[in-house]
Design an enzyme around this catalytic site. Structure first.
Site, short mmCIF file in Angstrom:
data_model
loop_
_atom_site.label_atom_id
_atom_site.label_comp_id
_atom_site.label_asym_id
_atom_site.label_seq_id
_atom_site.Cartn_x
_atom_site.Cartn_y
_atom_site.Cartn_z
N HIS A 243 0.65 -1.64 -0.79
CA HIS A 243 -0.37 -0.01 0.31
C HIS A 243 0.94 0.64 0.14
O HIS A 243 1.01 1.64 -0.49
CB HIS A 243 -0.42 -0.17 1.34
CG HIS A 243 -2.04 -1.44 1.34
ND1 HIS A 243 -1.72 -1.41 2.33
CD2 HIS A 243 -2.95 -1.27 0.76
CE1 HIS A 243 -2.89 -2.61 2.32
NE2 HIS A 243 -3.34 -2.71 0.86
N LYS B 106 -17.84 -7.00 8.30
CA LYS B 106 -16.47 -7.31 8.06
C LYS B 106 -15.78 -6.67 9.15
O LYS B 106 -15.26 -6.03 8.82
CB LYS B 106 -15.59 -7.82 6.79
CG LYS B 106 -15.76 -9.07 6.56
CD LYS B 106 -15.00 -8.61 5.09
CE LYS B 106 -13.93 -7.64 4.89
NZ LYS B 106 -13.52 -7.97 3.35
N ARG C 204 -2.14 -6.06 -8.24
CA ARG C 204 -1.05 -7.03 -7.93
C ARG C 204 -0.57 -8.55 -9.26
O ARG C 204 0.51 -7.92 -10.11
CB ARG C 204 -1.05 -7.93 -7.40
CG ARG C 204 -0.58 -6.93 -5.65
CD ARG C 204 -1.50 -7.38 -4.73
NE ARG C 204 -3.10 -7.82 -4.79
CZ ARG C 204 -3.82 -8.00 -3.26
NH1 ARG C 204 -3.03 -8.44 -2.26
NH2 ARG C 204 -5.15 -8.96 -4.18
N SER D 32 -2.81 -7.60 2.54
CA SER D 32 -3.18 -7.66 4.69
C SER D 32 -3.62 -9.14 4.96
O SER D 32 -3.43 -9.35 6.19
CB SER D 32 -3.81 -6.64 4.48
OG SER D 32 -3.41 -5.15 4.38
#
Ligand code: PNS
Length: 164
Positions: A20, A44, A93, A131
């Site tokens: 990040h 969440k 990514r 993460s």
């Protein structure tokens, strides 16, 4: 005079990683103001609270000029408009990210045609980093020092020690 260009970089940031930070630093070279916006998602709960995630981000971004840390609820496009911005920055990514990101970008464009999604390729060294993997490795006491800044590593260690 060219108008000030604001970009929103939204995400969960649970917690912020070097991937990040690489993206935020590169975005500051393109945009005058980058607002890193943490999603408040009540479905969440995550590992870190929203305030903890914002604190970790603030510390990690203190050397970057033009970066603000915020949180948002509801639709991203409504938040982008409320900030007077028209650009959303997202990192890509691997090919596996593409489908979901394309779907979100096109859906956001349907709702807000004036908002552009700006994709940046993650630096090669961080293409494997997420993460969720960081949380998993840290939960088993594995090494995360190459993946997150030292203060995030400390926060992870504390979090998992307190849950033992
Ligand atoms: O870091 P993440 O979890 O990949 O970020 C996902 C995020 C926050 C960008 C996405 O879930 C989002 O924008 N949520 C806000 C709700 C919304 O606008 N949903 C419609 C997207 S098409």
């Amino acid at each position: 005079m060219t108008p000030m260009r604001t970009a929103i970089y939204p995400g969960s940031f649970d917690p912020v990683t070097y991937g990040h930070l690489d993206l935020i630093e590169r975005a500051t070279r393109i945009f005058d103001r980058v607002i890193v916006a943490v999603l408040r998602n009540t479905d969440k709960p995550g590992l870190f609270s929203i305030e903890e995630r914002m604190g970790l981000l603030r510390e990690a971004c203190q050397s970057f000029a033009g970066v603000e840390i915020d949180a948002f609820d509801g639709l991203l496009v409504d938040y982008v408009r409320s900030k007077g911005a028209d650009v959303v920055v997202r990192g890509l990514r691997a090919v596996s990210d593409f489908e979901h990101e394309l779907q979100m970008a096109l859906m956001n464009r349907t709702m807000a045609p004036e908002v552009e999604t700006f994709f940046m390729m993650t630096s090669a060294g961080y293409s494997f980093l997420s993460s969720s993997l960081v949380r998993e490795i840290a939960s088993f006491g594995g090494p995360v020092h190459d993946l997150v800044p030292p203060h995030v590593e400390v926060a992870l260690r504390r979090k998992f020690q307190s849950s033992l």
